[in-house]
Every structure is written in structure tokens, then in C-alpha cells.
Design a protein around this motif. Structure first.
Motif, mmCIF file in Angstrom:
data_model
loop_
_atom_site.group_PDB
_atom_site.id
_atom_site.type_symbol
_atom_site.label_atom_id
_atom_site.label_comp_id
_atom_site.label_asym_id
_atom_site.label_seq_id
_atom_site.Cartn_x
_atom_site.Cartn_y
_atom_site.Cartn_z
ATOM 1 N N GLY A 156 3.553 8.765 -0.615
ATOM 2 C CA GLY A 156 2.257 8.238 -0.189
ATOM 3 C C GLY A 156 2.366 6.821 0.334
ATOM 4 O O GLY A 156 3.349 6.114 0.081
ATOM 5 N N GLU A 157 1.363 6.414 1.082
ATOM 6 C CA GLU A 157 1.324 5.056 1.622
ATOM 7 C C GLU A 157 0.411 4.151 0.799
ATOM 8 O O GLU A 157 0.600 2.936 0.761
ATOM 9 C CB GLU A 157 0.856 5.079 3.077
ATOM 10 N N LYS A 158 -0.601 4.737 0.176
ATOM 11 C CA LYS A 158 -1.486 3.966 -0.693
ATOM 12 C C LYS A 158 -1.946 4.843 -1.845
ATOM 13 O O LYS A 158 -1.983 6.079 -1.738
ATOM 14 C CB LYS A 158 -2.678 3.428 0.090
ATOM 15 N N MET A 159 -2.301 4.187 -2.943
ATOM 16 C CA MET A 159 -2.711 4.930 -4.133
ATOM 17 C C MET A 159 -4.094 5.539 -3.936
ATOM 18 O O MET A 159 -5.036 4.871 -3.521
ATOM 19 C CB MET A 159 -2.718 3.990 -5.347
ATOM 20 N N THR A 160 -4.194 6.832 -4.193
ATOM 21 C CA THR A 160 -5.453 7.560 -4.092
ATOM 22 C C THR A 160 -5.731 8.258 -5.417
ATOM 23 O O THR A 160 -4.857 8.347 -6.289
ATOM 24 C CB THR A 160 -5.397 8.606 -2.975
ATOM 25 N N GLY A 161 -6.933 8.782 -5.559
ATOM 26 C CA GLY A 161 -7.272 9.518 -6.764
ATOM 27 C C GLY A 161 -6.402 10.742 -6.950
ATOM 28 O O GLY A 161 -6.009 11.091 -8.067
ATOM 29 N N ALA A 162 -6.070 11.401 -5.831
ATOM 30 C CA ALA A 162 -5.231 12.599 -5.903
ATOM 31 C C ALA A 162 -3.822 12.256 -6.369
ATOM 32 O O ALA A 162 -3.232 12.982 -7.184
ATOM 33 C CB ALA A 162 -5.191 13.289 -4.539
ATOM 34 N N LEU A 163 -3.268 11.146 -5.867
ATOM 35 C CA LEU A 163 -1.927 10.736 -6.285
ATOM 36 C C LEU A 163 -1.923 10.306 -7.746
ATOM 37 O O LEU A 163 -0.985 10.593 -8.485
ATOM 38 C CB LEU A 163 -1.422 9.593 -5.411
ATOM 39 N N LYS A 165 -3.827 11.482 -10.095
ATOM 40 C CA LYS A 165 -3.878 12.705 -10.898
ATOM 41 C C LYS A 165 -2.504 13.375 -10.969
ATOM 42 O O LYS A 165 -2.081 13.846 -12.025
ATOM 43 C CB LYS A 165 -4.907 13.682 -10.340
ATOM 44 N N LYS A 166 -1.791 13.426 -9.833
ATOM 45 C CA LYS A 166 -0.458 14.017 -9.822
ATOM 46 C C LYS A 166 0.467 13.252 -10.765
ATOM 47 O O LYS A 166 1.249 13.847 -11.511
ATOM 48 C CB LYS A 166 0.119 14.004 -8.407
#
Length: 271
Positions: A156-163, A165-166
Motif C-alpha cells: 500500500g501507499e497509505k494507511m487505510t481502514g482496509a489495510l 483490518k488486514k
């Protein structure tokens, strides 16, 4: 011990009492830091106590220098004066404030230990879920990973909610595996062909159902379905009898091959 037969094979599945902690042999995603007066849990570390750990993580987040230390001391003094004194003090106020800062750089999950006729670990409290958990359980540490490593792991390039959770799911999976290790849910198998050991593998961790599925992938094609036929062997003698019977089959086959060999040789020479 569990056993299954499928001529000419016999499969034995039994506990692995010599298994090394998965925290020592696996390439783990997260770091597991624990503090307990009687047990060495999680990953090895040099922190004196949980306060030492939280302070170092805080400084790593805001800057491990004189300014960072000053910021840390001011924060502790302020929170202590506001929330840890008076008629209704909050004993976790300082820790929670520090964790809020740390989680700007790291993803962290709490670790709870249940110590009652054995050990168990979870990222959720055992209170209300296990017998005597109010007295026999409590938080012993954290498992964490940097957001930088999360982005590297999942591309990933930036932290997201989906990342996030993973990452949390992966951390929980590591705790689940370590929990199985603490519970003694560790197994291995031996595969015999005609009474002779032909293959073995150890170090399977998890529920017996999951372990059997994993073992099935290691067995040869002609042994498919054997893990579904496993049944408990209560008497060691029955296991020995099975292996002896398979061995007798091997001996009989060898004897027939020996008797047949001269005839084949004569026919070959005649041709």
C-alpha cells in the motif's frame, strides 16, 4: 494417539511434546512483548517492565531525544495530576494516553493471559468467557507492527481502514497460533507402509481438525482420505499389532518375490 489404516498404509497422529515456540521459529509479522512474573511469553526483549516498554515506544514515535523526553515527562505529570488523583482516579490514564500517541505510528493489540489448569492467550479479555477469569486472567502485554511495515507487507501507499483490518487480522492469527501452542495443541504424524516407517512430519499447531487438513497435504496421493478416518487408539498394544500385521504383509510379499525371482531368471535365459 489417533490411527487410520488404508492398505498398505497405517497413519499415526500424536501430540508433539518437543515443539519449539512459533515465536522462535516462524517469520512473524508482529512483535509480541509480554510481562509476567512466572512465565517467559512472546518474543524475547530487554524491557524491564511495561512502563519501560511504553516509554520507549512513545519516544520512538515522537522522537527519542531530549525534546521527546521532555514531552514525555510533561505528559505523564499532566495526566497524573488530572486523572490519577482525586476521588475517582483512573489507574490506566497514563498508559492509555501513551498508547494513543504510539498508535499514530504503530498498530497495537492487547494480549490477555488466562492461567487456570493451563495457559491460554487472546487479544480479548477472558472475563465473562472463562471460569474464574476475574482472578486467573489479565493483560500481559501487546502485539504490534509499524504502519510502515504494514504498507510494505500489503503493497500500500497509505494507511487505510482496509489495510488496518488486514494487519489486525494477521496479528490475531499469530496470537491464535501462539495460543494453540500454549494450550499444547501441537501434533505430528508417522506414516507406515507395510509396517515400515515411510514418512513423518512434526510441528503442526492448531485445532485437531485444522491440523488434519494440513497433514493431508503432506501425504502421498494414495493416502488421500486417511486423515478423515482417524480414530483414537487407547491401547498401545493395538497399535503394535497393526504395525506387526503390516510387517508380516511385507515379509510375505518379499518371500513371494524371492520365490518368483529364479523362475523369471530361467525364463529370461531361455529367451
Amino acid at each position: 494417539m489417533l490411527m487410520a489404516e488404508q492398505e498398505p498404509y497405517a497413519l499415526m497422529v500424536q501430540p508433539d511434546d518437543l515443539l519449539i515456540s512459533p515465536r522462535e521459529v516462524n517469520d512473524n509479522f508482529g512483535t509480541m512483548v509480554c510481562f509476567h512474573p512466572h512465565y517467559a511469553l512472546g518474543d524475547k526483549h530487554n524491557y524491564m517492565d511495561k512502563d519501560d516498554f511504553l516509554r520507549e515506544m512513545y519516544l520512538d514515535t515522537v522522537g527519542n531525544d531530549e525534546r521527546g523526553m521532555e514531552r514525555y515527562e510533561n505528559m505523564v505529570n499532566m495526566v497524573w495530576g488530572r486523572k490519577m488523583t482525586g476521588p475517582s482516579p483512573d489507574p490506566h490514564a497514563v498508559d492509555n494516553t501513551i498508547l494513543n500517541v504510539i498508535q499514530k505510528k504503530y498498530i497495537m493489540l492487547p494480549l490477555y493471559l488466562y492461567d487456570h489448569s493451563g495457559l491460554a492467550m487472546s487479544t480479548e479479555s477472558f472475563v465473562g468467557k472463562a471460569v474464574h477469569a476475574e482472578w486467573d486472567s489479565g493483560q500481559v502485554g501487546w502485539i504490534y507492527v509499524s504502519k510502515e511495515d504494514v504498507l510494505k507487507e500489503f503493497g500500500g501507499e497509505k494507511m487505510t481502514g482496509a489495510l488496518r483490518k488486514k494487519a489486525e487480522d494477521l496479528l490475531r492469527n499469530e496470537v491464535t497460533q501462539y495460543d494453540a501452542y500454549l494450550r499444547g495443541e501441537c501434533y505430528g504424524f508417522e506414516l507406515y507402509k507395510n509396517g515400515e516407517l515411510s514418512d513423518s512430519c512434526w510441528g503442526f499447531i492448531g485445532s485437531l481438525e485444522d491440523v488434519c487438513k494440513a497433514m493431508a497435504e503432506y501425504l502421498p496421493d494414495e493416502c488421500k482420505g486417511m486423515t478423515e478416518q482417524l480414530s483414537e487408539v487407547k491401547e498401545p498394544a493395538s497399535m503394535v499389532k497393526t504395525l506387526l500385521r503390516h510387517a508380516r504383509i511385507q515379509i510375505d510379499q518379499a518371500a513371494k518375490a524371492y520365490e518368483h525371482a529364479p523362475r523369471q531368471q530361467v525364463l529370461s535365459e531361455a529367451r
